[in-house]
Design a protein around this motif. Sequence first.
Motif, PDB file in Angstrom:
ATOM      1  N   UNK A   1      66.810  24.144  89.387  1.00 48.99           N
ATOM      2  CA  UNK A   1      65.845  23.777  90.292  1.00 48.99           C
ATOM      3  C   UNK A   1      65.272  25.111  91.126  1.00 48.99           C
ATOM      4  N   UNK A   2      66.307  25.817  91.195  1.00 46.51           N
ATOM      5  CA  UNK A   2      65.802  27.344  91.768  1.00 46.51           C
ATOM      6  C   UNK A   2      65.031  27.815  90.852  1.00 46.51           C
ATOM      7  N   UNK A   3      65.225  28.086  89.585  1.00 46.74           N
ATOM      8  CA  UNK A   3      64.590  28.468  88.612  1.00 46.74           C
ATOM      9  C   UNK A   3      62.770  28.157  88.709  1.00 46.74           C
ATOM     10  N   UNK A   4      62.925  26.777  88.643  1.00 47.91           N
ATOM     11  CA  UNK A   4      61.593  26.170  88.748  1.00 47.91           C
ATOM     12  C   UNK A   4      60.666  26.579  89.909  1.00 47.91           C
ATOM     13  N   UNK A   5      61.452  26.717  91.220  1.00 43.88           N
ATOM     14  CA  UNK A   5      60.643  27.186  92.239  1.00 43.88           C
ATOM     15  C   UNK A   5      60.276  28.503  92.209  1.00 43.88           C
ATOM     16  N   UNK A   6      61.131  29.426  91.516  1.00 47.89           N
ATOM     17  CA  UNK A   6      60.857  30.746  91.619  1.00 47.89           C
ATOM     18  C   UNK A   6      59.509  30.932  90.501  1.00 47.89           C
ATOM     19  N   UNK A   7      59.263  30.082  89.527  1.00 45.40           N
ATOM     20  CA  UNK A   7      58.312  29.873  88.728  1.00 45.40           C
ATOM     21  C   UNK A   7      56.930  29.687  89.402  1.00 45.40           C
ATOM     22  N   UNK A   8      57.193  28.657  90.342  1.00 46.11           N
ATOM     23  CA  UNK A   8      55.951  28.481  91.106  1.00 46.11           C
ATOM     24  C   UNK A   8      55.393  29.421  92.037  1.00 46.11           C
ATOM     25  N   UNK A   9      56.443  30.103  92.573  1.00 54.78           N
ATOM     26  CA  UNK A   9      56.342  31.296  93.433  1.00 54.78           C
ATOM     27  C   UNK A   9      55.397  32.520  92.542  1.00 54.78           C
ATOM     28  N   UNK A  10      56.185  32.533  91.389  1.00 54.65           N
ATOM     29  CA  UNK A  10      55.356  33.515  90.744  1.00 54.65           C
ATOM     30  C   UNK A  10      53.848  33.389  90.415  1.00 54.65           C
ATOM     31  N   UNK A  11      53.511  32.181  90.067  1.00 53.55           N
ATOM     32  CA  UNK A  11      52.089  31.813  90.176  1.00 53.55           C
ATOM     33  C   UNK A  11      51.224  31.954  91.242  1.00 53.55           C
TER      34      UNK A  11
END
Length: 355
Positions: free
Chosen positions: A137-147
């Motif tokens: 879940x943390x990885x997914x949130x980091x991906x959104x932050x990267x966008x």
Amino acid sequence: MALSGTVDLSRAPATDRLRPVRLWLYAVAALIVLMVVVGGATRLTESGLSITEWKPVTGTLPPLGEAAWQAEFEKYQQIPQYQQINRGMSLDEFRTIFWWEWGHRLLGRLIGFVFLLPFLYFLWRGLVTGPLRWKLGGLFLLGGLQGAVGWWMVASGLVGRVDVSQYRLATHLTLACVILAATVAVADGLRPAGARPAAPRLSAPALGVWLAWALFVAVLLQIFLGGLVAGLDAGLTYTTWPLMDGHFIPPAENLLVQQPAWRNLFENVLTVQFNHRMMAYTVLALVVANWLALRGSAASGRATWLVGLVTAQALLGILTLIHQVPIDIALAHQFGATLVLIAATVHLRRMRVGG
């Protein structure tokens, strides 16, 4: 009972149970590497400002028809990069840079789907539980932050300047590499117990772990410095090696010409390139020290691979510099950085757990 033609993962042997999750994460990591390389190409072709709006959903489709292409081109014509650098560009030339940026953004969206849909599936099947659920879940949130960071970077080049901020470019690149490292670390931690080698036979295990940490941090810092070099086009100046403008260490008055002094670390082309060179030597020294410390241990093979990868990466960096950043060598150098980071990540994780 499993549906006909499907595998009942819940009844798989314990050592095999997380193999689908592990392979999925490796696939995501490969896509992130591709994303980093395509991002480098977008930067080198000066394509990153060709799309002047952030449309996470509707932006998935490219312009359809001549009128739509003309409308996109007219938006680009309003920004300083077109007015000061690309004035007179044809519509066909605009299409070329547009496709690079559109492809880069589409790949980012693809990674989001490739991550989210299997993640939800594995949650449903009960493969992802406990701490692993929170890590993913943390990885997914980091991906959104990267966008969001990507758009924050692009926005810096739409008003008042002809390119993006080197601060934001370096942040965007480094965050991508943090996500890559975290993805690889989680995947590597899902290997079955039988695939893990015995603990290294070190006389001073703490030294090996310390060197692994130092190497990992140095590689990430070097990637950040590389982002600053790219953002300032610093690789197009001082294109000799090992000397810079006739000096191995340039005079302090040239390195610290800007005031306040800290600005030189981020805005002085000479200082930024010098720091990137010095960190490269530091990384090389660390991998050699790591190799010496781990000789005769179960980790010696990884240490040898790291020496080879870092040496090849340093040579690519030198070639990129002396040939004044040709796109093929520059992209190989950027790809090499991801390989070094992956190797350093796996090495650190396995040293920490005694593998």
